[in-house]
Design an enzyme around this catalytic site. Structure first.
Site, PDB file in Angstrom:
ATOM      1  N   LEU B  45       0.829  -1.210   0.000  1.00  0.00           N
ATOM      2  CA  LEU B  45       0.000   0.000   0.000  1.00  0.00           C
ATOM      3  C   LEU B  45       0.861   1.256   0.000  1.00  0.00           C
ATOM      4  O   LEU B  45       0.642   2.172  -0.792  1.00  0.00           O
ATOM      5  CB  LEU B  45      -0.916  -0.009   1.223  1.00  0.00           C
ATOM      6  CG  LEU B  45      -2.049  -1.024   1.163  1.00  0.00           C
ATOM      7  CD1 LEU B  45      -2.864  -0.960   2.440  1.00  0.00           C
ATOM      8  CD2 LEU B  45      -2.936  -0.774  -0.037  1.00  0.00           C
ATOM      9  N   HIS B 268      -1.557 -10.784  17.277  1.00  0.00           N
ATOM     10  CA  HIS B 268      -2.984 -10.677  16.955  1.00  0.00           C
ATOM     11  C   HIS B 268      -3.768 -11.777  17.661  1.00  0.00           C
ATOM     12  O   HIS B 268      -3.391 -12.940  17.590  1.00  0.00           O
ATOM     13  CB  HIS B 268      -3.161 -10.784  15.442  1.00  0.00           C
ATOM     14  CG  HIS B 268      -4.494 -10.319  14.971  1.00  0.00           C
ATOM     15  ND1 HIS B 268      -5.648 -10.996  15.264  1.00  0.00           N
ATOM     16  CD2 HIS B 268      -4.856  -9.246  14.242  1.00  0.00           C
ATOM     17  CE1 HIS B 268      -6.666 -10.345  14.722  1.00  0.00           C
ATOM     18  NE2 HIS B 268      -6.210  -9.289  14.100  1.00  0.00           N
ATOM     19  N   SER B 286      -9.919 -12.464  10.649  1.00  0.00           N
ATOM     20  CA  SER B 286     -10.052 -11.023  10.828  1.00  0.00           C
ATOM     21  C   SER B 286     -10.626 -10.630  12.182  1.00  0.00           C
ATOM     22  O   SER B 286     -11.515 -11.274  12.729  1.00  0.00           O
ATOM     23  CB  SER B 286     -10.966 -10.445   9.750  1.00  0.00           C
ATOM     24  OG  SER B 286     -11.321  -9.136  10.086  1.00  0.00           O
ATOM     25  N   ARG B 339      -6.041  -5.259  20.531  1.00  0.00           N
ATOM     26  CA  ARG B 339      -5.438  -6.559  20.244  1.00  0.00           C
ATOM     27  C   ARG B 339      -4.494  -7.042  21.338  1.00  0.00           C
ATOM     28  O   ARG B 339      -4.510  -8.221  21.698  1.00  0.00           O
ATOM     29  CB  ARG B 339      -4.676  -6.467  18.916  1.00  0.00           C
ATOM     30  CG  ARG B 339      -5.619  -6.286  17.766  1.00  0.00           C
ATOM     31  CD  ARG B 339      -4.901  -6.047  16.470  1.00  0.00           C
ATOM     32  NE  ARG B 339      -5.884  -6.004  15.388  1.00  0.00           N
ATOM     33  CZ  ARG B 339      -5.583  -5.778  14.122  1.00  0.00           C
ATOM     34  NH1 ARG B 339      -4.336  -5.539  13.771  1.00  0.00           N
ATOM     35  NH2 ARG B 339      -6.527  -5.775  13.210  1.00  0.00           N
TER      36      ARG B 339
END
Lengths: 259, 667, 248
Positions: B45, B268, B286, B339
């Site tokens: 990105l 995570h 996710s 998280r």
């Protein structure tokens, strides 16, 4: 008009030509079948022979038929050209290729099926079209009783102008038709079992060719809509894959057993 | 305080800093842009967005990626979404709130100025992506849809099913390809950057290896942008792609760029647990699943034991025998705590003996309640069914769940062989993101002039813990909306610098260094594979520098890693040759760098005597087991300088002028 | 489990390749197909042999790197998954598995199982974008797009560019890949201004790369790990006709 050649040189343009000519040939099949079904009438071939004369003498039909020959040849050779081109796109083949896992057999063998049909067409044209045009085809005199509709026929040995003469004998109340007899050529031709077999195999090839070809042409034309896909698929399989080839195949079988 | 760590944050009010900066930053006129060359390393990105945007402005750009196409950068794997302070949901969101949530989420270890800028440009990112044709999820009215993510109380996350990263990257990739097609960007796929070339202290180019031919290449640039992602693979097992590596950043570090906060690692909470020793990577589920999934373990130890043995199914455990420990401990945020908090809580339960799979390292993520009671009942009402049966509730609810998370559920079933519509998912924390990275100033420039770091490769915006859906935001912010302005500040002074020939001695010398190292790797001709060392490094890092760290563990880890480094360089076997496509050689170079990085991470973790965000030191916790920050002594960024005989720590003090620094509570 | 493999080995683009036999013992059914290759490679390295080169990266089915043609099918026997998501539980003990690279003239082999798919990038570069420079965009909600339309565009946009469509197609045609991008942008209002230019340029580039043409066998869609639908190809055909026949 540069854009036309650019368009037709593109992969999509090329396959559009296959699709359009294919669909045209599908409509031809319907016409051809309707005409040939006259063979099954119990009139000694009067209707069929009359139809044959019409098809070979009407200027418009003649014009269309040359177009048809051109399109058949184009469809066949363009198809072979595309097959050759597509093969070039994969210069090294797979050692293992499980095509049946992801596609229908007919869709993968269109080139071969088409080639069988092309070979069949050569044979078919030789059997009947060439005989009719260049060979010695007998004439037959049909006498139809206008009152009862009864038809009798006998060989005609004299000479007439053109392929057919038709008049009414008022005295006897008969309609007399003297016509070049393609029917007898057909009936004689299909006495041979091997030829009938070839015809049946070829109609099977035609069936598979159309099972894929008919709906494929719509996809090529950009017609893919959930609402109509089933309809197109059903016509492709039902009409062009089953009904039409079977009706065509019935004719040689009919003559084989009639004799 | 060393003045080399000048963060260059503009003066003035927080919410005017960026606006004023933009109006006063040096500009490069269009004619000069055409003669300025920029190297972008990485095509995720940040890299794609930067390369495309800079090329659009007229700079000559060269972009490098090790993958076979820029579209394959690991940003593609981000699932959940991207945050933006649009306030489309009318739920009280604002730039300030996004700024505040990010600072707080980062446990007060990020720079105010950078984070506020991030929040400011977040809206423009969504606009830009929509204009590029990114198919975000929409409501029936045609407007954009949002969902909520951990650590926030508003709905500000934009998403494209479970494939948001993919869609955003493909948007940036298409912009990049457009510039490639126009000749403004020259793309070098299957090229790996192996060193930075510095001339007179400034970054002037890179040495890259063509991974197919093995040939080394020299490339000049007036500036070099590292957009090379994070280094989670130092743990061997992580949710990163197999190729994700630290090499570009590490080479920069070796050439003078400081490494900041390397110990801040995000673990995570919702990943598919490990199944065995053959495992090559871990797969994320996710965070968005926590919107509808409730996390629990059995309340009774005997139930946990039975589950581990396989004699009990989770669905057989009664409601009162379940411990929804996040809802119990953090009632305000419940299953949507950040998280780091969720991960530690899972570890705490598993360490206490309540883990539910054969390895004892898994907890449940259960959709049954929301599937039936929330969605099932709503759907039944919509259908006009007054007293729906349990089966109906489940059927209707499963439809809604499928719509929202179908691909994730399929993926879970694919990997584990268990159907999550029937049984709760098993999840366990896994390494996912690295908040640390190259130290950069407000301009995103490292301590080497002309050398920039963007996206996950830098350290700047997430402090000690990153909030969900913020990585995509930061990567694109850096690439689309920050670097196009800030690079002018440097390049405006470079317009007189003519392109330097790659025959320059500095290029030759750097290339020689790279070549020597490659030969050294090939010439060890030892007995053990590269993966062997990578796995060992991973085990050390996970055990001692993972979710919980302590002084003894870190010290022993440092000693172990030093030993591992010696073994690596004396016993590694790298097959093949330098001048060919050689994946073992690629891996060897990366693992060699990971080993060095691992030592620095442990050093950093050892030095930081506090617990904050992803860095949890067991010595520093409250009685309830929450992280205990030390704002008096540790409110700084640790920036490590590489020296011949080790590292030197530089501290950048963090000033909180607009936010009241406080204990982070999600209770 | 014990697995027998026949794997394509080819030193480089110029070299001649061949299928070689390998045996892998101790295969766990929970391993992914690529993890089974990791085990094999580890074994080869220990023996001092050259490990097998294959493309892979994310190993979660989204990056599109992995590209193995397994027992005659791209990405192996399961529908809707990439090679990295294929697990050994889909095979039986003692199976012999043939593994080859994608085969297409437009995808030359780099080494062993790795092929060069940069043709896909060049197709996107020719027109697979919306020309909007950074900073030019209006507010995102100023352009409402119906949910169904947005969802359909998303389905097309889900393509991961792995090339399984080309690998599966008997003609090595790239129509599914190209049409997915054409469709995505044709379905969205943002894509309209350049729609005609886009489809012409992309089809042109696709042809120039040497991909075969489509004969509608449907193999591409059946093997696509993301289930990209054949209707995309029909839509591209429509777009192409309208661009050529109705455009200026």
């Amino acid at each position: 008009m540069n854009w036309i050649s650019t368009f037709l040189k593109s992969s999509i343009g090329k396959k559009l030509l296959m699709g359009l000519t294919g669909l045209f040939l599908c409509t031809f099949l319907i016409v051809h079948l309707t005409g040939n079904l006259q063979l099954l009438k119990h009139d000694g071939g009067l209707a069929f022979n009359t139809y044959a004369v019409f098809m070979t003498t009407n200027p418009l039909i003649k014009f269309v038929s040359y177009g048809l020959y051109a399109i058949i040849l184009f469809h066949a050779f363009w198809g072979l050209y595309l097959v050759a081109q597509n093969r070039k796109a994969r210069p090294v083949q797979y050692a293992a290729y499980d095509g049946k896992a992801n596609s229908k057999w007919s869709s993968r063998w269109m080139g071969v099926l088409g080639t069988i049909i092309l070979a069949f067409l050569v044979l078919h044209m030789w059997n009947f079209w060439a005989q009719y045009k260049f060979g010695t085809v007998p004439y037959t005199q049909y006498e139809r009783n206008l009152a009862t509709g009864e038809v009798s026929f006998s060989p005609f040995t004299g000479e007439i102008k053109g392929k057919m003469e038709k008049f009414v004998d008022n005295q006897s109340g008969l309609e007399i038709t003297i016509v070049k007899d393609l029917y007898i050529v057909v009936a004689d031709g299909f006495k041979a079992g091997w030829l009938v077999l070839i015809y049946i195999i070829s109609m099977a090839a035609l069936s598979f060719h159309l099972v894929h070809g008919f709906s494929s042409a719509f996809q090529t034309l950009g017609v893919n809509n959930k609402k109509y896909n089933a309809l197109i698929q059903n016509i492709g399989v039902g009409v062009f894959g089953i009904i039409i080839p079977i009706l065509f195949a019935i004719m040689p079988v009919y003559f084989l057993f009639l004799n | 305080m060393s003045n080399i760590l000048d963060s260059k944050i503009p003066e003035g009010n927080l919410n005017e800093k960026w606006t004023k900066y933009k109006s006063s930053v040096h500009l490069v006129n269009p004619a000069n842009k055409r003669s300025l060359e920029i190297i972008v390393v990485g095509s995720g990105l940040a890299g794609s967005a930067a390369a495309a945007s800079l090329a659009e402005m007229g700079y000559k750009v060269k972009c490098f990626c090790f993958q076979d196409s820029p579209r394959r950068a690991h940003s593609i794997a981000a699932q959940g979404g991207i945050n933006a302070a649009k306030n489309y949901q009318n739920d009280g969101d604002s730039t300030y709130r996004l700024f505040y949530d990010t600072i707080k989420g980062g446990d007060y270890r990020a720079r105010e100025g950078n984070v506020h800028r991030l929040a400011e440009v977040s809206s423009s990112i969504i606009d830009q992506c929509v204009a590029q044709g990114v198919p975000f999820a929409r409501e029936y009215g045609g407007l954009l849809s949002n969902r909520s993510f951990g650590g926030t109380q508003v709905q500000r996350t934009f998403y494209a099913a479970g494939q948001t990263g993919q869609q955003l990257l493909l948007g940036a990739y298409s912009a990049l390809e457009r510039q490639i097609g126009m000749g403004q960007v020259k793309m070098y796929s299957r090229h790996e950057m192996l060193d930075v070339v510095t001339i007179d202290g400034k970054a002037r180019g890179i040495i890259a290896r063509d991974l197919v031919t093995g040939k080394l290449e020299r490339h000049f640039g007036h500036a070099v942008l590292l957009c090379s992602g994070g280094y989670g693979n130092v743990f061997y097992l992580s949710t990163n792609a197999m190729g994700s590596n630290v090499t570009a950043a590490w080479k920069a570090h070796k050439r003078g760029a400081y490494m900041a906060n390397p110990c801040y690692t995000q673990i995570h909470p919702t990943c598919i647990p490990r199944s065995g020793d053959h495992q090559s990577k871990l797969t994320l589920m996710s965070e968005s699943l926590r919107n509808d999934g409730r996390i629990w373990v059995p309340a009774k130890k005997e139930d946990a034991e039975a589950l581990r043995k396989g004699t009990l199914r989770p669905t057989q455990i009664k409601e009162e025998d379940r411990d929804y420990y996040l809802e119990r401990r953090y009632p305000a945020f419940g299953n949507l705590v950040p998280r780091d908090v969720a991960s530690r809580a899972a570890k705490e339960r598993c360490d206490a003996g309540y883990g539910v799979n054969s390895t004892g390292e898994a907890v449940y993520l259960d959709f049954f309640f929301n599937m039936t009671e929330k969605y099932g009942r709503t759907e039944a009402t919509k259908k006009g069914i007054e007293n729906p049966s349990a089966a109906q509730l489940k059927e209707f609810g499963a439809g809604v769940i499928k719509e929202k998370y179908g691909n994730l559920f399929d993926m879970y079933k694919q990997i584990t062989g268990v159907d999550p519509y029937e049984e709760p998912m098993q999840i366990y924390p896994a390494v996912h993101y690295t908040m640390g990275g190259l130290w950069v100033d407000y301009n995103l420039m490292t301590t080497v002039p002309g050398l920039y770091a963007l996206g996950e490769a830098n350290f700047s915006d997430h402090g000690a813990n990153r909030l969900g859906a913020s990585a995509l935001m930061q990567g694109l912010a850096d690439g689309y909306f920050v670097i196009p302005y800030t690079i002018g500040d440097y390049l405006a002074d470079e317009i007189r610098t003519k392109a330097i020939s790659t025959d320059h001695p500095a290029f030759a010398a750097t290339e020689k260094d790279v070549e020597d190292r490659i030969q050294k790797l090939l010439n060890v001709k030892g007995t053990k594979s590269v993966d062997h060392f990578h796995k060992r490094l991973g085990k050390i890092m996970w055990n001692e520098c993972g979710m919980a760290r302590n002084i003894e563990g870190l010290k022993s880890a440092i000693a172990d890693i030093k030993q591992l480094k010696v073994e690596f360089w004396s016993d590694v076997r790298v097959t093949g040759e330098a001048n060919e496509f050689n994946q073992e050689l690629e891996k060897a170079g990366r693992v060699a760098d990971f080993i060095e990085l691992g030592e620095l991470m442990c050093t950093d973790a050892l030095e930081r005597n506090e617990s904050c965000g992803g860095h949890f030191r067991e010595e520093y916790q409250t009685d309830e087991g929450e992280a205990l920050r030390d704002d008096v002594n540790f409110a700084f960024v640790s920036a490590w300088e590489n020296l011949a005989d080790g590292w030197k720590l530089h501290k950048e003090e963090l000033k909180f002028e607009n936010i009241k620094i406080a204990a982070r509570s999600y209770k | 489990m014990k697995i027998n493999l026949k794997v394509w080995r080819q030193k480089n683009n110029k070299a001649k390749g061949e299928l070689k036999d390998y045996k892998v013992d101790h295969v766990s059914p929970d391993m992914s197909f690529l993890e089974m290759f990791d085990v094999l490679n580890e074994d080869l390295i220990t023996k001092g042999d050259d490990p097998i080169t294959f493309d892979h990266d994310c190993r979660e089915g989204i990056c599109g790197s992995c590209s193995m043609h397994i027992n005659g099918r791209p990405h192996g026997p399961l529908a809707g998954v990439t090679t990295c998501q294929l697990h050994m539980r889909s095979f039986s003990d003692g199976d012999t598995i043939v593994v080859e690279p994608w085969r297409a003239g437009a995808f030359p082999v780099n080494k062993d199982l790795s092929v060069d798919r940069s043709a896909f990038d060049r197709i996107i570069a020719s027109g697979g974008f919306i020309s909007v420079n950074t900073g030019n965009a209006q507010d995102a909600n100023n352009l409402p797009i119906g949910k169904e339309q947005a969802d359909e565009a998303f389905m097309s946009a889900a393509c991961i560019g792995c090339g399984a469509c080309v690998a599966a197609c008997k003609n090595a045609s790239a129509m599914l890949f190209v049409s997915a991008k054409v469709s995505q942008l044709a379905l969205l209002p943002q894509g309209q201004p350049e729609a005609k230019m886009r489809v012409m340029a992309m089809v042109n580039q696709m042809d120039a790369e040497g991909f075969g043409s489509c004969t509608n066998t449907g193999a591409c869609s059946a093997e696509c790990p993301k289930g990209i639908d054949l209707s995309n190809i029909a839509r591209m055909n429509r777009e192409f006709f309208s661009a050529n026949l109705l455009g200026k």
